[in-house]
Design an enzyme around this catalytic site. Structure first.
Site, PDB file in Angstrom:
ATOM      1  N   SER A 209      42.051  15.118 -83.931  1.00 10.75           N
ATOM      2  CA  SER A 209      41.209  13.937 -84.143  1.00 10.75           C
ATOM      3  C   SER A 209      40.605  13.494 -82.815  1.00 10.75           C
ATOM      4  O   SER A 209      40.593  14.279 -81.847  1.00 10.75           O
ATOM      5  CB  SER A 209      42.030  12.823 -84.786  1.00 10.75           C
ATOM      6  OG  SER A 209      41.178  11.803 -85.251  1.00 10.75           O
ATOM      7  N   ASN A 210      40.113  12.301 -82.737  1.00  8.66           N
ATOM      8  CA  ASN A 210      39.542  11.790 -81.478  1.00  8.66           C
ATOM      9  C   ASN A 210      39.854  10.305 -81.329  1.00  8.66           C
ATOM     10  O   ASN A 210      40.502   9.709 -82.185  1.00  8.66           O
ATOM     11  CB  ASN A 210      38.035  12.067 -81.424  1.00  8.66           C
ATOM     12  CG  ASN A 210      37.307  11.416 -82.590  1.00  8.66           C
ATOM     13  OD1 ASN A 210      37.330  10.213 -82.747  1.00  8.66           O
ATOM     14  ND2 ASN A 210      36.702  12.255 -83.441  1.00  8.66           N
ATOM     15  N   ARG A 211      39.371   9.702 -80.242  1.00 10.32           N
ATOM     16  CA  ARG A 211      39.791   8.343 -79.885  1.00 10.32           C
ATOM     17  C   ARG A 211      39.004   7.230 -80.574  1.00 10.32           C
ATOM     18  O   ARG A 211      39.201   6.053 -80.256  1.00 10.32           O
ATOM     19  CB  ARG A 211      39.674   8.164 -78.366  1.00 10.32           C
ATOM     20  CG  ARG A 211      40.709   8.951 -77.593  1.00 10.32           C
ATOM     21  CD  ARG A 211      40.389   8.949 -76.106  1.00 10.32           C
ATOM     22  NE  ARG A 211      40.145   7.603 -75.614  1.00 10.32           N
ATOM     23  CZ  ARG A 211      39.432   7.326 -74.526  1.00 10.32           C
ATOM     24  NH1 ARG A 211      38.890   8.301 -73.828  1.00 10.32           N
ATOM     25  NH2 ARG A 211      39.253   6.079 -74.132  1.00 10.32           N
ATOM     26  N   ALA A 276      32.789   9.130 -85.509  1.00 12.16           N
ATOM     27  CA  ALA A 276      32.952  10.232 -84.556  1.00 12.16           C
ATOM     28  C   ALA A 276      33.534  11.405 -85.348  1.00 12.16           C
ATOM     29  O   ALA A 276      34.754  11.551 -85.473  1.00 12.16           O
ATOM     30  CB  ALA A 276      33.884   9.808 -83.435  1.00 12.16           C
TER      31      ALA A 276
END
Ligand code: CTP
Length: 405
Positions: A209-211, A276
């Site tokens: 995943s991402n932030r 995102a």
């Protein structure tokens, strides 16, 4: 919150705190307001009109009876056009004149012609503020619906201490935002917003995943609702509560997000892709938890580009993308806008501290397909959201008159 699209009148009267009106004006214009400043004769003795003219980018109104001033005959129209009139600082004299309907200069005449909320931020000596005449005038104005802010306590210009200090700029701005009726410029629109990260599974317990926190997308959804739109929020996993009134579609992966977005696309009039989306997913997701401590290679395969697909398939919706860049922001953002075939792109520099991913604030560039680039100052994400929506409304209104660059 933003003041984009708001017409304000800032009246300044002859108090030593007149210099603080300069800071107030700067904040109001930074939030996007169009401000016409009106100085009383005594205020102009404290701070000259040139300062206010330079910061507001508009002529300063000083003397109602100046035959050279085209605005002189326009005071009624100006007062009617304004979304709010703010008098800051206001002297005891101004309070008395406003309470009794005296109209002997431009500012007091505007106050009589006002059709919009009036806010007054007094500044004077503590003894004057407590005088029964002033107390009575304030009560009269409040009873009439005028917001008269309480001056703050502390050291005064007289050398004494007491309640009479000009309120702090953020206090005045917050009161103004509270008094303004919400802009309903998205009534009848269906705004489709994507937010948050996507989660691409590796096995039943792990994922890539991402932030992304989702704050920007959720702020956009909330702002669109306030402006009267019907809102569908397609969101990857976040810790946030969806705004009341939005149709909420929770998803996990990019593929699920794609499906949800395409499902709602037909009725959407504005699509804002703040999510995102993970660019890659794991090609072979393990059906059971991966065990052991050996080296492990994950084979990744690109996810569908939802934004590009939306741009290609839309039937009339205005499509806005987001870009997180770390360098040459404007150049990369322009290339992204063109390659995806979208109408506008919101770009932020994620290499900067305190903005973008996970932060409360953002500072973005807005690019459009007609060649325009517009920089927004650093603001809370809620204010950025409002500014972005205001910009979209303006771009769409102008779109009929432009041909792509
Ligand atoms: N986006 C999308 N589907 C993807 C990837 C991105 O819809 N599979 C959308 C995002 O929601 C965002 C924009 O595209 O609006 C971001 O573009 P993208 O090319 O993904 O940006 P980066 O990942 O930052 O690209 P790059 O690695 O080229 O900088």
């Amino acid at each position: 919150m933003s003041l984009t699209g708001r017409e304000l009148i800032l009246g300044v009267t002859g108090s030593i705190a007149a210099y603080k009106a300069v800071y107030l004006l700067r904040e109001l214009t930074a939030l996007g307001a169009a401000v016409s400043v009106c100085l009383t004769e005594h205020a102009a003795a404290f701070v000259g009109p040139l300062t206010f003219r330079t910061l507001s980018g508009r002529p300063v109104l000083t003397n109602l009876f100046d035959p050279q001033s085209p605005e002189a005959v326009e005071h009624v129209a100006l007062a009617e056009r304004a979304h709010a009139i703010l008098v800051a600082p206001a002297t005891a004299n101004l309070l008395a004149k406003a309470a009794h309907g005296i109209a002997d200069d431009f500012l007091t005449t505007l106050l009589l012609a006002a059709r919009s909320p009036v806010l007054i931020a007094p500044a004077m000596d503590g003894g004057m503020w407590a005088h029964p005449a002033v107390v009575e005038n304030v009560a009269t104005l409040r009873a009439r619906g005028v917001t008269v802010l309480e001056p703050e306590a502390g050291p005064l210009a007289s050398g004494l201490s007491g309640q009479g200090r000009f309120p702090e700029v953020p206090t005045i701005v917050a009161a103004l935002l509270g008094a303004l009726a919400p802009v309903r410029d998205l009534a009848g629109e269906h705004v489709l917003v994507t937010a948050g990260p996507t989660r691409e599974p590796i096995d039943p317990v792990r994922y890539i995943s991402n932030r992304s926190s989702g704050k920007m997308g959720y702020s956009l959804a909330a702002a669109a609702l306030r402006r009267g739109a019907r809102v569908t929020l397609v969101s990857g996993p976040t810790a946030l509560t969806p705004p009341a009134g939005a149709v909420f579609v929770p998803v996990q992966t990019a593929e699920e997000m794609r499906e949800a977005v395409l499902h709602h696309l037909a009725s959407a009039t504005i699509v804002i892709k703040a999510a995102a989306v993970a660019d890659y997913r794991v090609r072979h997701v393990a059906p059971a938890k991966i065990k052991g401590k050996r080296d492990l290679a994950l084979e990744l395969t690109p996810n569908p580009d939802i934004l590009a697909e939306v741009a290609a398939r839309r039937t009339g919706a205005f499509v806005v993308g987001f870009a997180a860049e770390t360098h040459d922001v404007a150049v990369h953002a322009r290339a992204k806008l063109e390659s995806k075939g979208i109408d506008a792109l919101v770009a932020n520099d994620v290499s900067q501290q305190g903005i973008g991913f996970e932060a409360e604030e953002n500072e973005v560039l807005l690019l459009d397909r007609w060649g325009g680039t517009h920089a927004l100052p650093r603001m809370a994400k809620t204010a950025v959201a409002d500014a972005i929506l205001g910009h979209i409304v303006a771009l769409r209104a102008a779109a009929g008159k432009k041909t792509p660059a």
